[in-house]
Motif scaffolding. Structure first.
Motif, short mmCIF file in Angstrom:
data_model
loop_
_atom_site.label_atom_id
_atom_site.label_comp_id
_atom_site.label_asym_id
_atom_site.label_seq_id
_atom_site.Cartn_x
_atom_site.Cartn_y
_atom_site.Cartn_z
N THR A 80 0.83 -1.19 0.00
CA THR A 80 0.00 0.00 0.00
C THR A 80 0.88 1.25 0.00
OG1 THR A 80 -1.70 -1.18 1.26
CG2 THR A 80 -1.84 1.21 1.21
N GLY A 81 0.68 2.13 -0.99
CA GLY A 81 1.47 3.34 -1.10
C GLY A 81 1.22 4.27 0.07
N ARG A 82 2.26 4.92 0.54
CA ARG A 82 2.13 5.82 1.69
C ARG A 82 1.49 7.15 1.30
NH1 ARG A 82 3.09 0.89 3.15
NH2 ARG A 82 4.25 0.66 5.12
N GLU A 83 1.55 7.53 0.03
CA GLU A 83 0.95 8.79 -0.44
C GLU A 83 -0.48 8.52 -0.92
OE1 GLU A 83 3.81 11.47 -2.83
OE2 GLU A 83 4.42 9.42 -3.28
N PRO A 84 -1.49 9.08 -0.28
CA PRO A 84 -2.85 8.88 -0.78
C PRO A 84 -3.25 9.94 -1.81
CG PRO A 84 -2.94 10.06 1.30
CD PRO A 84 -1.47 9.80 1.01
N SER A 85 -4.12 9.55 -2.72
CA SER A 85 -4.82 10.53 -3.54
C SER A 85 -5.98 11.07 -2.71
CB SER A 85 -5.36 9.89 -4.82
OG SER A 85 -4.31 9.33 -5.59
N LEU A 86 -6.31 12.34 -2.89
CA LEU A 86 -7.43 12.94 -2.17
C LEU A 86 -8.58 13.14 -3.14
CD1 LEU A 86 -5.52 15.57 0.03
CD2 LEU A 86 -6.30 13.27 0.66
N ARG A 87 -9.68 12.42 -2.89
CA ARG A 87 -10.80 12.40 -3.84
C ARG A 87 -12.03 13.05 -3.21
NH1 ARG A 87 -10.57 6.39 -6.66
NH2 ARG A 87 -8.46 6.59 -7.54
N PHE A 88 -12.87 13.63 -4.07
CA PHE A 88 -14.14 14.17 -3.61
C PHE A 88 -15.07 13.01 -3.24
CE2 PHE A 88 -12.59 17.75 -6.12
CZ PHE A 88 -12.80 18.79 -5.23
N THR A 89 -15.81 13.18 -2.16
CA THR A 89 -16.74 12.16 -1.69
C THR A 89 -18.14 12.45 -2.22
OG1 THR A 89 -15.45 12.03 0.34
CG2 THR A 89 -17.63 11.03 0.38
N PRO A 90 -18.74 11.52 -3.00
CA PRO A 90 -20.08 11.79 -3.57
C PRO A 90 -21.11 12.11 -2.49
CG PRO A 90 -19.08 9.87 -4.60
CD PRO A 90 -18.19 10.25 -3.46
N SER A 91 -21.06 11.42 -1.35
CA SER A 91 -22.05 11.65 -0.30
C SER A 91 -21.77 12.92 0.49
CB SER A 91 -22.08 10.45 0.66
OG SER A 91 -20.78 10.25 1.22
N ALA A 92 -20.53 13.41 0.43
CA ALA A 92 -20.16 14.65 1.12
C ALA A 92 -19.24 15.45 0.20
CB ALA A 92 -19.47 14.34 2.45
N PRO A 93 -19.81 16.18 -0.76
CA PRO A 93 -19.02 16.83 -1.82
C PRO A 93 -18.04 17.88 -1.30
CG PRO A 93 -21.30 17.57 -1.88
CD PRO A 93 -21.25 16.42 -0.93
N GLU A 94 -18.19 18.32 -0.07
CA GLU A 94 -17.26 19.30 0.48
C GLU A 94 -16.23 18.65 1.40
OE1 GLU A 94 -19.33 22.51 2.27
OE2 GLU A 94 -20.25 23.18 0.40
N THR A 95 -15.97 17.37 1.15
CA THR A 95 -14.98 16.62 1.94
C THR A 95 -14.07 15.84 1.00
OG1 THR A 95 -16.54 16.36 3.77
CG2 THR A 95 -14.65 14.87 3.74
N LEU A 96 -12.79 15.77 1.33
CA LEU A 96 -11.83 14.97 0.57
C LEU A 96 -11.60 13.64 1.28
CD1 LEU A 96 -9.21 17.77 -0.22
CD2 LEU A 96 -10.92 16.82 -1.77
N GLN A 97 -11.53 12.57 0.49
CA GLN A 97 -11.38 11.23 1.04
C GLN A 97 -10.04 10.64 0.59
OE1 GLN A 97 -14.74 8.74 0.16
NE2 GLN A 97 -14.53 7.59 2.05
N PRO A 98 -9.19 10.20 1.52
CA PRO A 98 -7.91 9.59 1.11
C PRO A 98 -8.14 8.24 0.43
CG PRO A 98 -7.90 10.24 3.45
CD PRO A 98 -9.32 10.30 2.98
#
Length: 407
Positions: A233-251
């Motif tokens: 598992t890579g130590r660097e996450p991508s930060l993605r928009f959360t469909p259920s919470a569009p104003e939150t980033l999800q690793p």
């Protein structure tokens, strides 16, 4: 939603009493087992000259905190040792920066020709100053510092030995530790909150994906050569928009495969350095490298001055986690005053060759006496383009003072 890491203890209510109790316990322990206990405790003051960029961030100009880091080593037998290191901080601003973490808790034992480490430990690979590309075993602790210089302890089973003049290091990493981020109140955070309690994984077993790593190191004359391999598992996450919470980033953590090399050539007072990697699993395969030179000028008014020049390249595309170091130049100086207080300083600037955004950094320290030490750190960020990753922290310039008692 994932459960908290077994190595991290977050404290909110009663944090002051917990912190004071731990410090008193350490003081009592130091009087009875001083030969096995060492570490530091002290106070830190951060100065933020600019107002925060995002709503909800702490707007205090002066942010104090208390911190401690005890380490206890116990020899269990002639061939085995138990080591434990804690780190704790009580922060006055961002509640997520008040935390207690087990940095190390491992058994070290000799088994024939092999040295074994079992538990949570730290492992550092690399030779360059501006960026540690191949250093991948331990997760970065961005709560402590956004420059990725502080790391969490990594659960591991590690075997090391020398074979035909080569140092061989083998790792089984059974549990993944998620990257920590400043909270909603903290400086150095992105524009949107990060859902650290709900990370996503490419692997179906999530944080329990067994990672594998190895490194071979050898010295040949003036050359120090390290070759490394990592799968997990890579130590660097991508930060993605959360469909259920569009104003939150999800690793989002991908499974990666990385080959790395670190080289250092010593030529009298000059060091030639290289760190390079080739990685798959985060978008298209890509290569990255840091190449540089450090030349030391000795006895300049009694001081030794190491002049550093490095070039940073990263060929990842937009599908990989964002990095500001895709085409940059680093200029720095390492200054050792050679006095009885051990005074030293590193100052440097990293400049993006494309948009001329820059980061100026300063780290220095000196001993006050045998037990007390004063440290200073500073960062200044400059960015003119909104698309530049540094624009996230352009208002987070800081000057930090730290007084530590070492026991």
């Amino acid at each position: 939603m994932t459960s908290p890491s077994p190595l991290s203890i977050e404290y909110r209510e009663g944090s002051v009493s917990i912190f004071i109790t731990l410090m008193l316990a350490l003081l009592l322990a130091s009087t009875s087992r001083a030969e096995e206990l060492k570490g530091s405790m002290g106070a830190e003051l951060r100065l933020y000259p600019s107002s925060p960029k995002y709503e909800g961030q702490d707007d205090d100009m002066l942010v104090p905190s208390l911190l401690f880091s005890p380490s206890l080593t116990k020899k269990l037998s002639p061939t085995s040792t138990l080591t434990s290191t804690l780190f704790g901080r009580l922060h006055s601003g961002d509640s997520d920066q008040s935390h207690l973490d087990i940095r190390e808790l491992y058994l070290q034992k000799m088994i024939g020709e092999w040295e074994m480490r079992l538990g949570a430990a730290k492992e550092f690979w690399g030779v360059t100053e501006s960026r540690h590309l191949v250093n991948i075993i331990n997760q970065a602790d961005l709560v402590e510092d956004i420059d990725e210089e502080e790391h969490l302890g990594q659960p591991m089973l590690n075997f090391n030995r020398e074979i035909f003049g080569n140092e061989l290091r083998l790792f089984l990493l059974p549990y993944f530790r998620e990257r920590t981020f400043p909270g909603q109140d903290g400086r150095g955070r992105p524009p949107l909150p990060i859902a650290t309690d709900a990370p996503l994984y490419e692997s179906g077993v999530g944080e329990w994906h067994p990672d594998l790593a190895m490194r071979v190191r050898r010295s040949i004359g003036a050359w120090d050569i390290g070759l490394s391999e990592f799968y997990g598992t890579g130590r660097e996450p991508s930060l993605r928009f959360t469909p259920s919470a569009p104003e939150t980033l999800q690793p989002y953590y991908e499974v990666i495969h990385q080959q790395g090399v670190d080289l250092q050539y010593t030529l009298s007072s000059t060091l030639l350095k290289l760190e390079a990697l080739y990685r798959s699993g985060q978008g298209d395969d890509f290569a990255a490298a840091v190449i540089g030179v450090e030349h030391t000028l000795s006895n300049i008014l009694g001081a030794d001055i190491g002049l550093m020049l490095e070039y940073l390249y990263d060929g990842r595309d937009a599908s990989a986690p964002v990095t500001p170091f895709n085409d940059d130049i680093y200029l720095g100086a390492r200054i050792a005053l050679n006095d009885v207080r051990g005074s030293e300083m590193i100052v440097g600037v990293t400049i993006d060759r494309d948009n001329l955004s820059s980061t100026i950094s300063l780290e220095g320290g000196t001993r006050i006496n045998d037990s007390w030490r004063l440290e200073v750190e500073g960062k200044v960020f400059s960015s003119e383009e909104k698309s530049d990753p540094l624009s996230i922290v352009e208002n987070d310039d800081l000057l930090q003072f730290r007084v530590l008692y070492h026991f």
